[in-house]
Design a protein around this motif. Sequence first.
Motif, PDB file in Angstrom:
ATOM      1  N   SER A  92       0.836  -1.199   0.000  1.00 19.50           N
ATOM      2  CA  SER A  92       0.000   0.000   0.000  1.00 19.50           C
ATOM      3  C   SER A  92       0.872   1.250   0.000  1.00 19.50           C
ATOM      4  O   SER A  92       2.088   1.188   0.180  1.00 19.50           O
ATOM      5  CB  SER A  92      -0.961   0.000   1.191  1.00 19.50           C
ATOM      6  N   ASN A  94       0.754   4.343   1.784  1.00 20.33           N
ATOM      7  CA  ASN A  94       1.018   5.309   2.851  1.00 20.33           C
ATOM      8  C   ASN A  94       2.491   5.258   3.259  1.00 20.33           C
ATOM      9  O   ASN A  94       3.014   4.188   3.563  1.00 20.33           O
ATOM     10  CB  ASN A  94       0.136   5.039   4.067  1.00 20.33           C
ATOM     11  N   ASP A 112      -4.906   2.185  -2.275  1.00 16.13           N
ATOM     12  CA  ASP A 112      -5.355   3.305  -1.461  1.00 16.13           C
ATOM     13  C   ASP A 112      -5.989   4.377  -2.341  1.00 16.13           C
ATOM     14  O   ASP A 112      -5.544   4.636  -3.454  1.00 16.13           O
ATOM     15  CB  ASP A 112      -4.177   3.935  -0.702  1.00 16.13           C
ATOM     16  N   TYR A 115      -4.298   9.109   1.482  1.00 12.53           N
ATOM     17  CA  TYR A 115      -3.298   8.870   2.526  1.00 12.53           C
ATOM     18  C   TYR A 115      -3.928   8.947   3.921  1.00 12.53           C
ATOM     19  O   TYR A 115      -3.334   8.475   4.897  1.00 12.53           O
ATOM     20  CB  TYR A 115      -2.178   9.918   2.445  1.00 12.53           C
ATOM     21  N   PRO A 118      -4.735   5.852   7.670  1.00 13.39           N
ATOM     22  CA  PRO A 118      -4.277   4.598   7.066  1.00 13.39           C
ATOM     23  C   PRO A 118      -4.719   3.336   7.789  1.00 13.39           C
ATOM     24  O   PRO A 118      -4.699   2.247   7.203  1.00 13.39           O
ATOM     25  CB  PRO A 118      -2.749   4.743   7.099  1.00 13.39           C
ATOM     26  N   GLY A 123      -9.049   1.842   4.717  1.00 11.25           N
ATOM     27  CA  GLY A 123      -7.707   1.339   4.457  1.00 11.25           C
ATOM     28  C   GLY A 123      -7.650  -0.173   4.464  1.00 11.25           C
ATOM     29  O   GLY A 123      -8.668  -0.876   4.417  1.00 11.25           O
TER      30      GLY A 123
END
Length: 240
Positions: A92, A94, A112, A115, A118, A123
């Motif tokens: 992912s 982030n 995602d 941001y 998360p 998420g």
Amino acid sequence: MLWSKAFDWITGDSRAVITALCQAVGPTGNVVMPSQTPELSDPSLWTEGPEPEENWQPIRERTMGYSKRLTPAIGQSEVVELFRNYPGVVRSMNPLDSFTAWGSRAKWLTTDTTYDFPFGDDGVLGRLYELHAKLVLIGTNFETNTALHLAETRINRNIKVIEETAPVEMGDFLHPQKKMVTFKNVELETYDFLKLEREFEAQGTGMAKEDLPKGKLRVIDMRQCVDFAEEKFKTYTYTS
């Protein structure tokens, strides 16, 4: 959420653990591991090994941006770092709180759209909750039960929202170029996870346990654990 040394010594070491997990879920299942990189956070927020203020700006300038492919998960176990490099594993986006995944829904789990938050319902954890995932804790306890951050996020969004900033890689390994991204999150580890562990075990359902040479293996119903934590955390003291 695992510590491979709990097995003592096994033939194949970390590779054997990963193979066993992937074989257990089969071709229609998924294996997901946290791959957080808190070392990319702003140095003014570091609490472990805090840096003098005069070092903050040089650290900001020299820290390389988060890359799904290149940034190691150095704070996690050797199993997590090895798994990150396996064929078919995706990650992912982030820059501080990423996850890696392998399996039939890996891309969906790690795609995602923001941001922000998360560890929230939008998420990876929220999607695992939707899939009725199982948590596997190998040789560790609820202090590393990342799924509890979903319960924290649900509650703490109504208490205190913070902003975090981290660098994201925009170039390549030969020509690195980073941009700073700012996103919303909640304060984490604001409740007593070990107290929750004792209370969850005491209620007697949602967890299977097996002894290992140097620890325990626990398989936990994620939904039951998160729902239990969400209700219990409301009665705990919030520690900022």
